[in-house]
Motif scaffolding. Sequence first.
Motif, PDB file in Angstrom:
ATOM      1  N   SER A  65       0.890  -1.115   0.086  1.00 42.40           N
ATOM      2  CA  SER A  65       0.054   0.007   0.224  1.00 42.40           C
ATOM      3  C   SER A  65       0.924   1.340  -0.045  1.00 42.40           C
ATOM      4  O   SER A  65       0.435   2.512   0.141  1.00 42.40           O
ATOM      5  N   GLU A  67       2.289   4.583  -0.405  1.00 39.93           N
ATOM      6  CA  GLU A  67       1.807   5.788  -1.169  1.00 39.93           C
ATOM      7  C   GLU A  67       3.137   6.143  -1.838  1.00 39.93           C
ATOM      8  O   GLU A  67       3.172   6.852  -2.633  1.00 39.93           O
ATOM      9  N   ILE A  89      -5.039  -0.530  -4.853  1.00 40.88           N
ATOM     10  CA  ILE A  89      -4.673   0.403  -3.910  1.00 40.88           C
ATOM     11  C   ILE A  89      -3.527   1.593  -4.537  1.00 40.88           C
ATOM     12  O   ILE A  89      -3.910   2.765  -4.281  1.00 40.88           O
ATOM     13  N   ASN A  93      -3.818   5.447  -4.705  1.00 42.15           N
ATOM     14  CA  ASN A  93      -2.502   6.339  -4.230  1.00 42.15           C
ATOM     15  C   ASN A  93      -2.284   7.376  -5.333  1.00 42.15           C
ATOM     16  O   ASN A  93      -2.017   8.522  -5.130  1.00 42.15           O
ATOM     17  N   LEU A 152      -5.718  14.023  -2.730  1.00 45.50           N
ATOM     18  CA  LEU A 152      -6.858  13.913  -1.804  1.00 45.50           C
ATOM     19  C   LEU A 152      -6.602  14.983  -0.569  1.00 45.50           C
ATOM     20  O   LEU A 152      -7.809  15.574  -0.028  1.00 45.50           O
ATOM     21  N   LEU A 153      -5.396  15.439  -0.318  1.00 46.51           N
ATOM     22  CA  LEU A 153      -5.313  16.597   0.527  1.00 46.51           C
ATOM     23  C   LEU A 153      -5.638  17.739   0.385  1.00 46.51           C
ATOM     24  O   LEU A 153      -6.488  18.248   1.373  1.00 46.51           O
TER      25      LEU A 153
ATOM     26  N   THR B  37       3.701   2.961   8.115  1.00 46.83           N
ATOM     27  CA  THR B  37       2.862   3.743   7.267  1.00 46.83           C
ATOM     28  C   THR B  37       2.179   4.805   7.894  1.00 46.83           C
ATOM     29  O   THR B  37       1.758   5.833   7.668  1.00 46.83           O
ATOM     30  N   TYR B  39       3.515   6.981  10.265  1.00 43.86           N
ATOM     31  CA  TYR B  39       3.931   8.096  10.345  1.00 43.86           C
ATOM     32  C   TYR B  39       3.491   8.956   9.137  1.00 43.86           C
ATOM     33  O   TYR B  39       3.509  10.133   9.406  1.00 43.86           O
ATOM     34  N   HIS B  40       3.289   8.221   7.971  1.00 36.09           N
ATOM     35  CA  HIS B  40       2.897   9.035   6.686  1.00 36.09           C
ATOM     36  C   HIS B  40       1.461   9.634   7.064  1.00 36.09           C
ATOM     37  O   HIS B  40       1.186  10.627   6.677  1.00 36.09           O
ATOM     38  N   GLU B  43       1.528  12.625   9.110  1.00 34.63           N
ATOM     39  CA  GLU B  43       1.946  13.673   8.165  1.00 34.63           C
ATOM     40  C   GLU B  43       0.712  14.189   7.528  1.00 34.63           C
ATOM     41  O   GLU B  43       0.610  15.310   7.409  1.00 34.63           O
ATOM     42  N   LYS B  47      -0.929  17.833   7.963  1.00 33.71           N
ATOM     43  CA  LYS B  47      -1.124  18.724   6.770  1.00 33.71           C
ATOM     44  C   LYS B  47      -2.355  19.253   6.651  1.00 33.71           C
ATOM     45  O   LYS B  47      -2.753  20.430   5.783  1.00 33.71           O
ATOM     46  N   ALA B  48      -3.527  18.227   6.381  1.00 35.62           N
ATOM     47  CA  ALA B  48      -4.881  18.602   6.312  1.00 35.62           C
ATOM     48  C   ALA B  48      -5.780  19.592   7.444  1.00 35.62           C
ATOM     49  O   ALA B  48      -6.237  20.324   7.220  1.00 35.62           O
ATOM     50  N   ALA B 121      -3.771   0.974   6.600  1.00 42.37           N
ATOM     51  CA  ALA B 121      -2.738   1.377   5.914  1.00 42.37           C
ATOM     52  C   ALA B 121      -1.698   0.244   5.586  1.00 42.37           C
ATOM     53  O   ALA B 121      -0.514   0.383   6.011  1.00 42.37           O
ATOM     54  N   LEU B 138      -5.350   0.477   2.104  1.00 44.04           N
ATOM     55  CA  LEU B 138      -5.332   1.708   1.396  1.00 44.04           C
ATOM     56  C   LEU B 138      -3.998   2.326   1.541  1.00 44.04           C
ATOM     57  O   LEU B 138      -3.343   1.946   2.680  1.00 44.04           O
ATOM     58  N   GLY B 139      -3.616   3.309   1.047  1.00 45.26           N
ATOM     59  CA  GLY B 139      -2.476   4.013   1.089  1.00 45.26           C
ATOM     60  C   GLY B 139      -2.716   5.315   2.335  1.00 45.26           C
ATOM     61  O   GLY B 139      -3.819   5.262   2.975  1.00 45.26           O
ATOM     62  N   ALA B 140      -1.644   5.677   2.644  1.00 50.02           N
ATOM     63  CA  ALA B 140      -1.771   6.644   3.799  1.00 50.02           C
ATOM     64  C   ALA B 140      -2.834   7.730   3.859  1.00 50.02           C
ATOM     65  O   ALA B 140      -3.459   8.287   4.881  1.00 50.02           O
ATOM     66  N   SER B 141      -2.871   8.463   2.745  1.00 47.03           N
ATOM     67  CA  SER B 141      -3.807   9.638   2.458  1.00 47.03           C
ATOM     68  C   SER B 141      -5.226   9.006   2.579  1.00 47.03           C
ATOM     69  O   SER B 141      -6.026   9.733   3.423  1.00 47.03           O
ATOM     70  N   ASP B 142      -5.751   7.946   2.066  1.00 42.96           N
ATOM     71  CA  ASP B 142      -7.200   7.384   2.224  1.00 42.96           C
ATOM     72  C   ASP B 142      -7.157   7.179   3.662  1.00 42.96           C
ATOM     73  O   ASP B 142      -8.366   7.296   4.108  1.00 42.96           O
ATOM     74  N   ALA B 145      -7.999  10.222   5.540  1.00 42.33           N
ATOM     75  CA  ALA B 145      -9.422  10.589   5.408  1.00 42.33           C
ATOM     76  C   ALA B 145     -10.385  10.038   6.291  1.00 42.33           C
ATOM     77  O   ALA B 145     -11.243  10.603   6.743  1.00 42.33           O
ATOM     78  N   LEU B 148     -10.128  10.925   9.861  1.00 47.44           N
ATOM     79  CA  LEU B 148     -11.095  12.290  10.023  1.00 47.44           C
ATOM     80  C   LEU B 148     -12.422  12.264   9.792  1.00 47.44           C
ATOM     81  O   LEU B 148     -13.094  13.033  10.665  1.00 47.44           O
ATOM     82  N   THR B 152     -15.024   6.297   3.929  1.00 45.34           N
ATOM     83  CA  THR B 152     -14.225   6.094   2.453  1.00 45.34           C
ATOM     84  C   THR B 152     -15.289   6.052   1.488  1.00 45.34           C
ATOM     85  O   THR B 152     -16.438   5.760   1.652  1.00 45.34           O
TER      86      THR B 152
END
Lengths: 162, 417
Positions: A65, A67, A89, A93, A152-153, B37, B39-40, B43, B47-48, B121, B138-142, B145, B148, B152
Amino acid sequence: MIVEGRVIKLGDKIDTDVIIPAKHLKSTDPEYLAQHVFEPIDPEFYKKAKGAIIIAGKVFGMGSSREQAAIAIKAAGVRAIVAESFARIFYRNAINNGLPVIICPGISKEVNEGAWLKIDIESGEVTINNTKKIMCKPVTGMALKILEAGGLLEYLKNLRGV
Amino acid sequence: MNKSLTEKILERAAGKAVSPGDVIEIDVDIVAFHDLTGYHVIEVLEKATGSNTKIHSIDSLVVAFDHLVPPPDVRSAEIQQSIRSFARRNALRNFHDVGYGILHQVLLERYVLPGQVVMAADSHTTTSGALGAFAQGLGASDIAAIVLTGKTWVIVPHPFKIKLVGSLRKWITGKEVALEILRVFKADYFNGMSIEVFTEDPKTFPMDFRVTVANMGIEMNADALMFIPDAETIDYVKNERGFEPKLIVPDSNARYVDEYTIELDKVEFLVSAPHSVDNVKSVRDVWGTEVDYVFIGSCTNGRVSDFEIAAKIMKGKKVKARCIAIPASWNVFKRCMELGYIQTLVEAGCIVTYGTCGPCIGGHFGIAAPNETVVSTSNRNFIGRMGSPQAKIYLAGPAIAATAAVTGRIVEPGELA
Ligand code: SF4
């Protein structure tokens, strides 16, 4: 959204350990990651990646996964990836990091290394060497909304009004 | 009604009727990450939202350290330190520091229930499908989200049915069944599908085997892989957690895109040869391959039944290939100790620790050298996965791995007699 670039071809089943090995995952710095993209198969890849469009076979980005796989490819200057299919995935990403990914069954046979590609992300139309046109799958739904927001951010920030 | 398990779980999570192919927003029951994953994820969260991250549901969030355990360098220690301080700041209740277990094992032991939606993650989140949960990596950004918002989006996968009939021969396990599926279908067939596995008789396919198969659902590139919950699922949850779970099962006339039956009696010893998981060969076809290094462990094969097989094979013998053995959690390690398996492996000359991914991801604890041949019970043999890109990795079940450790070759355990 239109993306253009010169083609670099890769094969089937490109996995995330090949895109960015685990030893680099302690960083999320795009510049650092870019220098190590595809390191196990081509340590010099990043030197030729700027402005390129990757054409690949089946389940591009399969495996983990991480990213960083999408971040590394984007930071190396790759403008888009067109593949026969993507691993779920990785696809997300890439979109989440603003890297356009287009699903296009049969694309590997249609395009040669070094060709010039023009992609219309919303309609899915791909033009090869300014002449031949083929139809791929357009990016739609949530994926398109996130891509249009720039990732996404940005999408999250817009949602939360930050 | 004619709904598959996939549709039933996703309908509950979406709060409306769904069909395969729909893009839907769903509520997530459990969201999780690990150190590498995590710490990512943090991050992205910061940022959000700046420094005032508001976690949607503290009780739904699970964190366990496993990839960088114990930390092999300063950067790894620093990554864990930053997550630890995030856990403290946000008063996380389900936080498991080093020395507890691999995230996927921890989720099974303590958190996941049949019918839940689990998003973590890490790609091997499919593991939780062993209990009949809809579980995806899923990846770190998903994941950020979901932390928060609690939600999803997913594309409802097309359900595919696999039936397991008969019973397995001695020392053939869930790993061989996972490899059999990959041998038949290859790594790209199930893209966009969810695999629902029906076991004819719950007892013929115990939970440990289900976990291995579900774990490798991601290697099949399935969107999810779920075992239909049954008496075995109830027993597992009762034993681990002390209560009986409610089960969600598919309707009897559920519609599947296709189905496939595996006759368990016919499954043989298999390996994935270098460098792809679907390069599956019968052990007979690679018979005698010399082996330098054996790894028994990972989220795929780090459970009690794996060490039971390894201990039975290694009992009273010494290893020829160097051997690293890692039970997936403190719980598994302790049970294996009570049963004498750890002692047997140590007597045989294995290095044993617990609760770390260890060499599976090539980070530390046994990196493979150039041109070495490795037999690993893990799930990936991609180029460079366990260290040098010139290393050759064969993936196998616990019996073939343990036999390789004591003989220094890939052969069947019958050779040992
Ligand atoms: S054991 Fe291996 S596959 Fe499993 S979570 Fe750890 S690194 Fe990933």
